[in-house]
Write an enzyme that holds these catalytic residues in place. Structure first.
Site, PDB file in Angstrom:
ATOM      1  N   GLU A   1      -2.006 -13.639 -45.205  1.00 35.30           N
ATOM      2  CA  GLU A   1      -0.787 -14.314 -44.733  1.00 35.30           C
ATOM      3  C   GLU A   1      -0.839 -15.835 -44.861  1.00 35.30           C
ATOM      4  O   GLU A   1      -0.037 -16.541 -44.261  1.00 35.30           O
ATOM      5  CB  GLU A   1      -0.470 -13.919 -43.288  1.00 35.30           C
ATOM      6  CG  GLU A   1       0.528 -12.804 -43.156  1.00 35.30           C
ATOM      7  CD  GLU A   1       0.004 -11.445 -43.596  1.00 35.30           C
ATOM      8  OE1 GLU A   1       0.831 -10.571 -43.863  1.00 35.30           O
ATOM      9  OE2 GLU A   1      -1.226 -11.233 -43.681  1.00 35.30           O
TER      10      GLU A   1
ATOM     11  N   TYR B   1      -3.292 -17.865 -43.868  1.00 33.04           N
ATOM     12  CA  TYR B   1      -4.049 -18.552 -42.828  1.00 33.04           C
ATOM     13  C   TYR B   1      -5.364 -19.124 -43.392  1.00 33.04           C
ATOM     14  O   TYR B   1      -5.606 -19.097 -44.594  1.00 33.04           O
ATOM     15  CB  TYR B   1      -4.301 -17.601 -41.656  1.00 33.04           C
ATOM     16  CG  TYR B   1      -3.060 -17.290 -40.845  1.00 33.04           C
ATOM     17  CD1 TYR B   1      -2.392 -18.288 -40.141  1.00 33.04           C
ATOM     18  CD2 TYR B   1      -2.541 -16.001 -40.776  1.00 33.04           C
ATOM     19  CE1 TYR B   1      -1.256 -18.020 -39.395  1.00 33.04           C
ATOM     20  CE2 TYR B   1      -1.405 -15.718 -40.029  1.00 33.04           C
ATOM     21  CZ  TYR B   1      -0.767 -16.729 -39.343  1.00 33.04           C
ATOM     22  OH  TYR B   1       0.359 -16.456 -38.605  1.00 33.04           O
TER      23      TYR B   1
ATOM     24  N   ARG C   1      -8.667  -8.143 -43.046  1.00 36.95           N
ATOM     25  CA  ARG C   1      -7.261  -8.186 -43.487  1.00 36.95           C
ATOM     26  C   ARG C   1      -7.193  -9.010 -44.764  1.00 36.95           C
ATOM     27  O   ARG C   1      -7.347 -10.229 -44.754  1.00 36.95           O
ATOM     28  CB  ARG C   1      -6.402  -8.798 -42.384  1.00 36.95           C
ATOM     29  CG  ARG C   1      -4.916  -8.886 -42.685  1.00 36.95           C
ATOM     30  CD  ARG C   1      -4.161  -7.619 -42.342  1.00 36.95           C
ATOM     31  NE  ARG C   1      -2.727  -7.898 -42.372  1.00 36.95           N
ATOM     32  CZ  ARG C   1      -2.010  -8.237 -41.302  1.00 36.95           C
ATOM     33  NH1 ARG C   1      -2.586  -8.317 -40.116  1.00 36.95           N
ATOM     34  NH2 ARG C   1      -0.717  -8.464 -41.406  1.00 36.95           N
TER      35      ARG C   1
ATOM     36  N   HIS D   1       2.966 -16.867 -45.308  1.00 34.02           N
ATOM     37  CA  HIS D   1       4.128 -17.177 -44.471  1.00 34.02           C
ATOM     38  C   HIS D   1       5.095 -18.142 -45.166  1.00 34.02           C
ATOM     39  O   HIS D   1       6.287 -18.133 -44.875  1.00 34.02           O
ATOM     40  CB  HIS D   1       3.685 -17.771 -43.134  1.00 34.02           C
ATOM     41  CG  HIS D   1       3.182 -16.746 -42.166  1.00 34.02           C
ATOM     42  ND1 HIS D   1       3.824 -15.549 -41.936  1.00 34.02           N
ATOM     43  CD2 HIS D   1       2.080 -16.729 -41.371  1.00 34.02           C
ATOM     44  CE1 HIS D   1       3.154 -14.847 -41.041  1.00 34.02           C
ATOM     45  NE2 HIS D   1       2.086 -15.536 -40.679  1.00 34.02           N
TER      46      HIS D   1
ATOM     47  N   GLN E   1      14.949  -9.829 -34.467  1.00 38.09           N
ATOM     48  CA  GLN E   1      15.668 -10.630 -33.484  1.00 38.09           C
ATOM     49  C   GLN E   1      14.895 -10.862 -32.191  1.00 38.09           C
ATOM     50  O   GLN E   1      14.933 -11.961 -31.637  1.00 38.09           O
ATOM     51  CB  GLN E   1      17.019  -9.982 -33.176  1.00 38.09           C
ATOM     52  CG  GLN E   1      18.053 -10.145 -34.261  1.00 38.09           C
ATOM     53  CD  GLN E   1      19.379  -9.525 -33.891  1.00 38.09           C
ATOM     54  OE1 GLN E   1      19.827  -8.567 -34.504  1.00 38.09           O
ATOM     55  NE2 GLN E   1      20.027 -10.044 -32.884  1.00 38.09           N
TER      56      GLN E   1
END
Length: 673
Positions: A165, A167, A215, A253, A340
């Site tokens: 992601e 990081y 991961r 991201h 949401q």
């Protein structure tokens, strides 16, 4: 006989056996930061009771500089260990297993002390990172190891090392962010040294009988990302270093490709994980947009992975696995991937929850207990507010009757599900229908509730929703002027259209008008639309030709009165997707316009307070999406007769199609009746 033989098969890890192939993936909920450890424990224990084999916590920082934001949770002290022991004990009492994710944010950390491989600023953070030296790298590795050993001491069954992601660890792996020339940079052998060393040292510190999940970013979706050959090389090295399982990460991201929103096809990236199968000898987990037992079973049966990771589906329904075991998948409250109440809340600094299940993360606060006295309750309106009220009230033992003038349940959800990219709303409506039938709620559809019909009930709940706001534009009564309701119900629309109103409904209607066949239900088409290709062919999986969407089927102009960028107020984590989609489809978006008049030729607009530059925008149709007002006529009539009632949802506040607020309000009301 189970319908899900692959999904429900045990997985032997050598020193421990997982009872099925379901991982509840990591989610940062904000619960740990509340420091209410009973609340944290109950969140995870509730999911353990629901039958999931293994859970992963939200990311715990290995040190202060690695926290996603200042004050992010981690295991820094003996008291932290004791607090986390409350969580792990509760999970183990519920026959569950839980791993702690160690997440170092690197340049994504939202603070001035962030560090990275090189001083390359992230486009999603205002803080440039400091390039760490050799001693600094050694400290970070040591802190990962310390976090893992503390996790073991706190009773966790394992850890997940967050290497995807975008990081910290990911930042060392790719030339996009690693500009170093020392032994931590340059060729790939050097760049992958950090994750391999972290896993190797953790394994040495925790011993053989402790789960280590790594991961791994299978497809970065950024320029200069990893090649798939490098992904395989890293996977093998991580296995050799002592990892128990490899989990899949998809996209950084900062990538401008959606990966988990509702418009992403189901199991959109399982093909990427499948490419790794056979290259390593440890179990491989796949993830992203797997939200039903049937999809999960299909993924495993297709040989895409040994295990599936589902995160947000366990917000929507903590009993996901138990219901699959019972062959009652139709009763699983569906994750619609709306973002949401989960990701939008997380990135807004609020506690996460779930649009479909407002009890998620509020297990100790929003308690639905049997009623001390069974009442007769009338609910007027079968939209999300009314349905959530009815179901919660029935769960508590009340006798509930639903009135609705329509012939089916769902209210404006039945409009939302017509929008390309919102196909998951079909499943939500289907689930409501199943749940209402199971709850033995009386349905009085095709019936307009009256004051007389409601007088005999102990409690009356008005959830009559909204009606379109009158924009008061000269010429709006012309035959070529349609409401969004007309359009989403199938009215004939010409080839050149002006949409009035650039809120959520205006964007949805514009997507409906420009889209032919929805790419959300056609994975090859969706990948082509967003410019995703095989990472074996292109680094990072970005197609060199870029996004290639189908041509729009109409010419649409989207207008709004507010003098701001259209779509600025859309969802925090999904608004950019809607804006990008319309841009790819050639939609013209204009803010700060005055609507002068509609004529048979089109609509006249002007700009500014002085109403300057009058301009005709020629079109075949004008579609009104100019907001809503509450439908309160029945509530007003009841009040006039002195009959008390509860007004909720759109009838209470005429926000846009906000199912999150409606369901939350209905559930909370019913918990108190």
């Amino acid at each position: 006989m189970t319908k899900y033989p692959h999904l429900l098969a045990p997985l032997d890890l050598g020193f421990v056996t997982l009872k099925n192939r379901v991982l509840m993936g990591s989610m940062h909920t904000g619960l740990e930061e509340t420091k209410d450890w009973n609340r944290v424990a109950e969140f995870y224990a509730t999911r353990a009771r629901g039958g999931v084999a293994l859970m992963v916590t939200g990311g715990m920082a290995p040190n202060k500089e690695g926290g996603v934001f200042p004050g992010a949770a981690g295991l820094f002290t003996d008291q932290d260990i004791a607090n986390h022991r409350i969580v792990t004990d509760r999970v183990h009492e519920a026959d569950g297993k839980i791993a702690m994710q160690i997440l170092h944010a690197g340049r994504y950390a939202y603070g001035p002390d962030c560090v990275s491989a090189s001083a390359v600023k992230s486009p999603i953070s205002p803080f440039p990172p400091k390039e760490i030296d050799e001693d600094g790298i050694e400290k970070q590795i040591s802190d990962f190891v310390t976090a893992a050993t503390r996790a073991k001491e706190a009773g966790y069954d394992g850890v997940e090392v967050m290497g995807s992601e975008g990081y910290f660890i990911n930042q060392f792996l790719v030339l996009h962010t690693n500009k170093r020339t020392d032994r931590w940079g340059g060729d790939y052998e050097n760049r992958m040294r950090l994750p391999v060393e972290i896993v190797r040292r953790i394994r040495k510190a925790v011993g053989p009988d402790f789960i280590i999940i790594y991961r791994l970013s299978m497809i970065d979706l950024i320029p200069n990302g990893s090649s798939f050959e490098e992904v395989i090389q890293l996977a093998k090295a991580v296995e050799a270093a002592g990892a128990t399982i490899i989990n899949t990460g998809i996209g950084w991201h900062e990538a401008r490709i959606p990966t988990i929103a509702t418009s992403v096809p189901r199991r959109a990236f399982s093909w990427v994980t499948k490419k790794l199968m056979g290259h390593v000898n440890i179990p491989v987990i796949t993830s992203n947009r797997i939200n039903t037992p049937d999809v999960a079973e299909e993924v495993l049966a297709d040989g895409c992975a040994d295990m599936v990771s589902m995160a947000r589906p366990f917000l929507a329904d903590p009993n996901f696995v138990a219901k699959a075991v019972a062959n009652r998948a139709e009763t699983i409250a569906p994750c619609i991937a709306c973002n949401q109440a989960c990701l939008d809340h997380t990135f807004g600094g609020k506690l996460s929850s779930c649009l479909v299940n407002p009890r998620a993360c509020f297990e100790t606060e929003l308690v639905v207990a049997p009623a001390s006295e069974a009442k007769t309750i009338a609910v007027v309106g079968a939209g999300p507010a009314g349905l959530s009220t009815a179901l919660t009230a029935a769960e508590r033992g009340h006798k509930v009757t639903i009135f609705d003038r329509s012939d089916r349940l769902g209210g404006q959800l039945n409009l939302a599900k017509q929008v390309p990219g919102k196909e998951e709303f079909h499943g939500l409506v289907d689930w409501f229908e199943t749940a209402v039938a199971d709850a033995e709620i009386e349905l009085r559809l095709n019936e307009t509730a009256t004051v007389d019909a409601l007088q005999s009930f102990d409690e009356v709940v008005i959830a009559t929703g909204v009606v379109p706001r009158d924009p008061e534009i000269e010429g709006q009564d012309l035959p070529q002027v349609l409401s969004y309701i007309d359009v989403l119900r199938g009215a004939d629309v010409g080839k050149k259209v002006v949409v009035i109103g650039a809120g959520g409904i205006g964007f949805d209607v514009s997507e409906f008008l420009v889209t032919g066949d929805s790419p959300t239900v056609n994975l090859p088409e969706w990948l082509r639309e967003w410019g995703v290709t095989d990472p074996s062919d292109q680094r990072g999986g970005l197609a060199p030709e870029g996004p290639q969407p189908d041509a729009p089927i109409r010419d649409v102009t989207l207008l709004q009165r507010k003098a701001e960028k259209p779509g600025r107020r859309l969802g925090k984590t999904t608004g950019w997707i809607h804006r990008a989609t319309l841009q790819m489809k050639g939609v013209t978006m204009k803010g700060g316009v005055n609507y002068e008049r509609i004529t048979p030729e089109g609509i006249w607009v002007s700009t500014g307070e002085a109403r300057e530059n009058p301009t005709l925008i020629p079109c075949d149709n004008v579609v009104l999406c100019a907001g809503q007002v509450s439908e309160r006529s029945l509530a007003d009539a009841l009040e006039a007769e002195g009959i008390p009632c509860h007004v909720i949802g759109g009838a209470d506040v005429a926000a846009e199609l906000d199912a999150k607020r409606a369901i939350d309000q209905g559930t909370r009301l019913a918990a108190t009746l």
